[in-house]
Design a protein around this motif. Structure first.
Motif, mmCIF file in Angstrom:
data_model
loop_
_atom_site.group_PDB
_atom_site.id
_atom_site.type_symbol
_atom_site.label_atom_id
_atom_site.label_comp_id
_atom_site.label_asym_id
_atom_site.label_seq_id
_atom_site.Cartn_x
_atom_site.Cartn_y
_atom_site.Cartn_z
ATOM 1 N N GLY A 16 0.802 -1.212 0.000
ATOM 2 C CA GLY A 16 0.000 0.000 0.000
ATOM 3 C C GLY A 16 0.834 1.260 0.000
ATOM 4 O O GLY A 16 2.070 1.222 -0.107
ATOM 5 N N SER A 17 0.140 2.403 0.129
ATOM 6 C CA SER A 17 0.802 3.704 0.070
ATOM 7 C C SER A 17 0.351 4.586 1.229
ATOM 8 O O SER A 17 -0.764 4.436 1.739
ATOM 9 C CB SER A 17 0.464 4.411 -1.248
ATOM 10 N N PHE A 72 9.830 5.699 -2.613
ATOM 11 C CA PHE A 72 9.477 6.915 -1.887
ATOM 12 C C PHE A 72 9.868 8.135 -2.721
ATOM 13 O O PHE A 72 10.868 8.116 -3.441
ATOM 14 C CB PHE A 72 10.221 6.988 -0.559
ATOM 15 N N THR A 73 9.081 9.193 -2.575
ATOM 16 C CA THR A 73 9.380 10.457 -3.253
ATOM 17 C C THR A 73 9.205 11.601 -2.272
ATOM 18 O O THR A 73 8.153 11.735 -1.648
ATOM 19 C CB THR A 73 8.448 10.678 -4.453
ATOM 20 N N ASN A 88 5.233 4.555 -1.519
ATOM 21 C CA ASN A 88 4.510 3.531 -2.268
ATOM 22 C C ASN A 88 5.163 2.168 -2.067
ATOM 23 O O ASN A 88 6.299 2.077 -1.610
ATOM 24 C CB ASN A 88 4.500 3.889 -3.760
ATOM 25 N N SER A 89 4.435 1.134 -2.424
ATOM 26 C CA SER A 89 4.952 -0.242 -2.321
ATOM 27 C C SER A 89 5.550 -0.492 -0.943
ATOM 28 O O SER A 89 6.669 -1.015 -0.820
ATOM 29 C CB SER A 89 6.000 -0.493 -3.416
ATOM 30 N N LEU A 90 4.810 -0.132 0.074
ATOM 31 C CA LEU A 90 5.327 -0.246 1.444
ATOM 32 C C LEU A 90 5.555 -1.689 1.835
ATOM 33 O O LEU A 90 4.824 -2.600 1.408
ATOM 34 C CB LEU A 90 4.366 0.434 2.405
ATOM 35 N N LYS A 91 6.573 -1.869 2.645
ATOM 36 C CA LYS A 91 6.962 -3.186 3.130
ATOM 37 C C LYS A 91 6.898 -3.200 4.650
ATOM 38 O O LYS A 91 7.024 -2.151 5.282
ATOM 39 C CB LYS A 91 8.396 -3.495 2.686
ATOM 40 N N PRO A 92 6.754 -4.370 5.255
ATOM 41 C CA PRO A 92 6.744 -4.424 6.730
ATOM 42 C C PRO A 92 7.992 -3.804 7.343
ATOM 43 O O PRO A 92 7.913 -3.207 8.426
ATOM 44 C CB PRO A 92 6.669 -5.929 7.011
ATOM 45 N N VAL A 124 4.243 4.924 11.433
ATOM 46 C CA VAL A 124 3.830 4.175 10.240
ATOM 47 C C VAL A 124 3.958 2.690 10.551
ATOM 48 O O VAL A 124 5.026 2.242 10.974
ATOM 49 C CB VAL A 124 4.696 4.546 9.021
ATOM 50 N N THR A 125 2.881 1.962 10.354
ATOM 51 C CA THR A 125 2.887 0.519 10.574
ATOM 52 C C THR A 125 2.432 -0.170 9.302
ATOM 53 O O THR A 125 1.350 0.132 8.788
ATOM 54 C CB THR A 125 1.960 0.129 11.738
ATOM 55 N N VAL A 126 3.265 -1.082 8.808
ATOM 56 C CA VAL A 126 2.943 -1.813 7.589
ATOM 57 C C VAL A 126 2.751 -3.281 7.961
ATOM 58 O O VAL A 126 3.680 -3.931 8.445
ATOM 59 C CB VAL A 126 4.058 -1.668 6.534
#
Length: 128
Positions: A16-17, A72-73, A88-92, A124-126
């Motif tokens: 997710g983003s 990230f941007t 974007n394309s978040l990882k744990p 932030v929690t992924v």
């Protein structure tokens, strides 16, 4: 001295983003370099991204940690005293408290001690 306030953190699934924002509650960004750092539980604070600013120029020097390049941007709007981090394309492994920081000398640096002002952080929690 500029005071920074972050927002936009939260819980998101892997892939997710999220978009983090940092605003100046007092003062302005001016020609400061603005950076994002993060700190995961039990780990040291680490550099994420930074963006410079130069009066009279549209050029912005950006720098990213290898772990977030392409995902990230970082961007800034000096007129609104805002710096954003689009993730974007978040990882744990991106799970951390994210901090906004300002370097009044305008350097391109990833060293936390180079930054003069810090926000209180946003979590932030992924989830996997």
């Amino acid at each position: 001295q500029v005071q920074l306030v972050e927002s936009g953190g939260g819980l998101v699934q892997a892939g997710g983003s999220l978009r983090l924002s940092c605003t100046a509650s007092r003062g302005s960004f001016g020609s400061f370099t603005m950076g994002w750092f993060r700190q995961a539980p039990g780990k040291e604070r680490e550099f994420v991204a930074a963006v410079t600013w130069s009066a009279g120029s549209t050029y912005r020097n950006t720098n990213y940690a290898d772990s977030v390049k392409g995902r990230f941007t970082i961007s800034r709007d000096n007129a609104k005293n805002t710096v954003n981090l689009q993730m974007n394309s978040l990882k744990p492994e991106d799970t951390a408290i994210y901090y906004c920081a300002a370097d009044r000398l305008g350097r391109v640096t990833s060293i936390p001690s180079s930054y003069d002002a810090w926000g209180q952080g946003t979590r932030v929690t992924v989830s996997s």
